[in-house]
Write an enzyme that holds these catalytic residues in place. Structure first.
Site, PDB file in Angstrom:
ATOM      1  N   HIS A  16       9.998  27.909 -10.033  1.00 58.00           N
ATOM      2  CA  HIS A  16       9.206  26.981  -9.222  1.00 58.00           C
ATOM      3  C   HIS A  16       8.412  27.735  -8.147  1.00 58.00           C
ATOM      4  CE1 HIS A  16      10.856  23.139 -10.807  1.00 58.00           C
ATOM      5  NE2 HIS A  16      11.935  23.874 -11.026  1.00 58.00           N
ATOM      6  N   ASP A  73      16.983  26.236  -9.585  1.00 58.69           N
ATOM      7  CA  ASP A  73      16.964  25.383 -10.776  1.00 58.69           C
ATOM      8  C   ASP A  73      15.830  25.775 -11.715  1.00 58.69           C
ATOM      9  OD1 ASP A  73      15.157  24.440  -8.787  1.00 58.69           O
ATOM     10  OD2 ASP A  73      14.891  22.597  -9.932  1.00 58.69           O
ATOM     11  N   GLU A  74      16.011  25.462 -12.982  1.00 61.52           N
ATOM     12  CA  GLU A  74      14.965  25.563 -14.006  1.00 61.52           C
ATOM     13  C   GLU A  74      14.225  26.893 -13.963  1.00 61.52           C
ATOM     14  OE1 GLU A  74      13.898  20.833 -14.467  1.00 61.52           O
ATOM     15  OE2 GLU A  74      12.966  21.933 -12.811  1.00 61.52           O
ATOM     16  N   ALA A  75      14.996  27.967 -13.797  1.00 67.04           N
ATOM     17  CA  ALA A  75      14.394  29.311 -13.741  1.00 67.04           C
ATOM     18  C   ALA A  75      14.328  29.891 -15.153  1.00 67.04           C
ATOM     19  CB  ALA A  75      15.199  30.200 -12.803  1.00 67.04           C
TER      20      ALA A  75
END
Length: 503
Positions: free
Chosen positions: A227, A303-305
């Protein structure tokens, strides 16, 4: 007494004998000056009645509302007693007194004969110490006035944490003197090419001060190592090229290094892990954020790496959690960071998988407890406020198991989500509002209400089945009775068909 419009449900509510208390201009407030001011404003907004003060010359025979801090009971608890000749609100501390006043505000009833409060005794205390809401100000920017209006709404439901998601692929929102290009080069960005914005440090301090006045702690988040596309626009030397294989485009544009990203896809961006320049960048931003933030927590995302190799991700989590701990703050990360293995002791995990955990999510959440930390529960299919309430809603998304009705938002029990977590392992509950489709305060109201009330009850009230009225049937009746209060507070809530509203 569980038919009274009380949300979140108090720990103990008992009907008292006798007629209600008449709320009119002759009533006087005594006790704590700050609490008295809160009560005066709330009553005036709800009823148009301006209560007097005990030192008024004509107040000797007036009915009284006494508001005091008595130091009794657990933190944030309060006692409320209503009789026909007076009301007493006593808090264990200033926060408890504030929450007692919010409960009193919910009890005010209007009729042709005037405003009254029913005779009742309430003894109340929170289940969890951390009761949070999150506002994503990165996808769409929300100015100080909107943020403070949102936190006031949350505080009225006894939330005590405001989590601000301050950075994402679209923009970086908080001015930092150590890294000025972050806002200079990215703050104009937003989803869909909409107008952006930033918070100066003075703006940030004003949000913190307003939150503190409403007994809320601000938890700031700089999300990384994923992100971080906006970081690469400002400081390209610390960002990896977009990793586009298998990323979730969400039907939007393809990201290009160095160019503003206006889509809502996730999982393509990453910092360059292990580079000295990256380490210096991370140290700069969290050191300055720690100095700006009086609260105990700093959130570093995690998150969501998907664009970060697992070994690099683990090294980043280890280093960043240790850095934040060295700054005297407690690190918080989304539950994926539990895969890293070497979390700084005491790091808090924020679980965002489903009420029935997706594969691996529960193990990652439990890893924070193994490391001496605790877990915040934010199951996406129950408390993500940005999910559509039904298929016809104009705002919101549906990826978290489809639309989330009010009933589904209510029918979950925090202790049952992650197997193996004890009550003491759960720090609390947080209801996030991501803003891919949210541009205004009216949009915020349209998605958060009334489901924010269900999250409030999960965070504050006794466990499901442990108290009379801690049921869906009772809740839908009680929340329906808040229609008049929410209307006078100028909350633009949609009249959910799941509720019979008092309007």
């Amino acid at each position: 007494m569980t038919s009274l419009p009380l949300v979140p449900l108090p720990a103990a509510v008992t009907s008292a004998d006798g007629p209600p208390f008449a709320l009119d201009r002759g009533v006087r407030i005594t006790g704590d000056a700050s609490a008295a001011a809160v009560l005066h404003r709330l009553v005036a907004t709800r009823t148009g009645v301006h209560l007097g003060h005990a030192d008024d010359a004509d107040a000797s025979d007036a009915a009284r509302i006494a508001v005091t801090v008595d130091g009794a009971g657990p933190a944030e608890s309060y006692r409320l007693a209503v009789r026909h000749d007076g009301i007493e609100v006593r808090g264990a501390d200033a926060a408890g007194l504030f929450y007692g006043i919010q409960t009193l505000g919910q009890l005010i009833t209007g009729s042709a004969s005037g405003w009254t409060v029913p005779a009742v005794d309430i003894d109340d205390a929170p289940r969890f110490a951390y009761r949070g809401v999150m506002l994503d100000v990165a996808r769409h920017f929300h100015d100080v006035a909107t943020v403070t209006a949102f936190l006031e709404r949350a505080a009225s439901l006894k939330f005590n944490v405001l989590h601000l998601h301050l950075s994402d692929d679209q923009a970086w929102r908080l001015e930092l003197h150590s890294r000025p290009e972050l806002t200079a080069r990215t703050a104009a960005g937003a989803v869909g090419g909409d107008p952006g914005g930033l918070y100066t440090q003075a703006d940030y301090r004003s949000i913190i001060e307003h939150a503190a006045a409403h007994h809320m702690t601000v938890v700031p988040e700089f999300d990384m190592p994923g992100h971080t596309h906006a970081v690469g626009i400002a400081y390209p030397e610390v960002a990896a090229a977009p990793a586009l294989e298998g990323w979730d485009a969400a039907g939007g544009p393809t990201p290009v290094a160095g160019e503003a990203y206006t889509g809502i896809g996730v999982g393509f961006s990453s910092l360059r892990i292990g580079d000295d320049a990256t380490d210096a960048f991370v140290a700069d931003v969290f050191t300055e954020l720690a100095a700006l933030t009086p609260g105990p927590y700093l959130h570093f995302g995690g998150d969501e790496a998907h664009g970060t190799p697992p070994a690099d991700f683990a090294a980043f989590v280890e280093r960043t959690s240790a850095l934040i701990a060295s700054l005297g703050k407690t690190p918080i990360a989304w539950h994926e960071a539990g895969a890293a293995g070497d979390l700084a002791p005491g790091t808090v995990g924020q679980y965002w998988s489903f009420v029935r955990p997706a594969e691996g999510a529960a193990d990652k959440a439990r890893a924070f407890v193994t490391a001496g930390g605790r877990v915040i529960l934010s199951p996406a299919d129950a408390v993500y406020l940005d999910m559509k309430p039904d298929e016809t809603a104009a705002l919101g998304l549906t990826w978290a198991n489809g639309p989330t009705s009010l009933e589904r938002a209510y029918r979950w029990e925090p202790a049952d989500v992650v197997e193996g977590l004890s009550e003491d392992d759960i720090l609390g509950v947080e209801a996030p509002l991501w803003t891919e489709t949210v541009r205004t305060l009216d949009d915020i109201d349209a998605l958060t209400f009334p489901r924010i009330a269900a999250a409030a009850e999960a965070a504050w009230s006794p466990p499901t089945g442990r108290a009379p009225g801690r049921t869906w049937e009772s809740f839908r009746s009680r929340v329906g009775g808040l229609g008049p209060l929410w209307t006078t507070l100028d909350i633009r809530f949609p009249a959910s068909p799941e509720v019979s509203w008092t309007l």
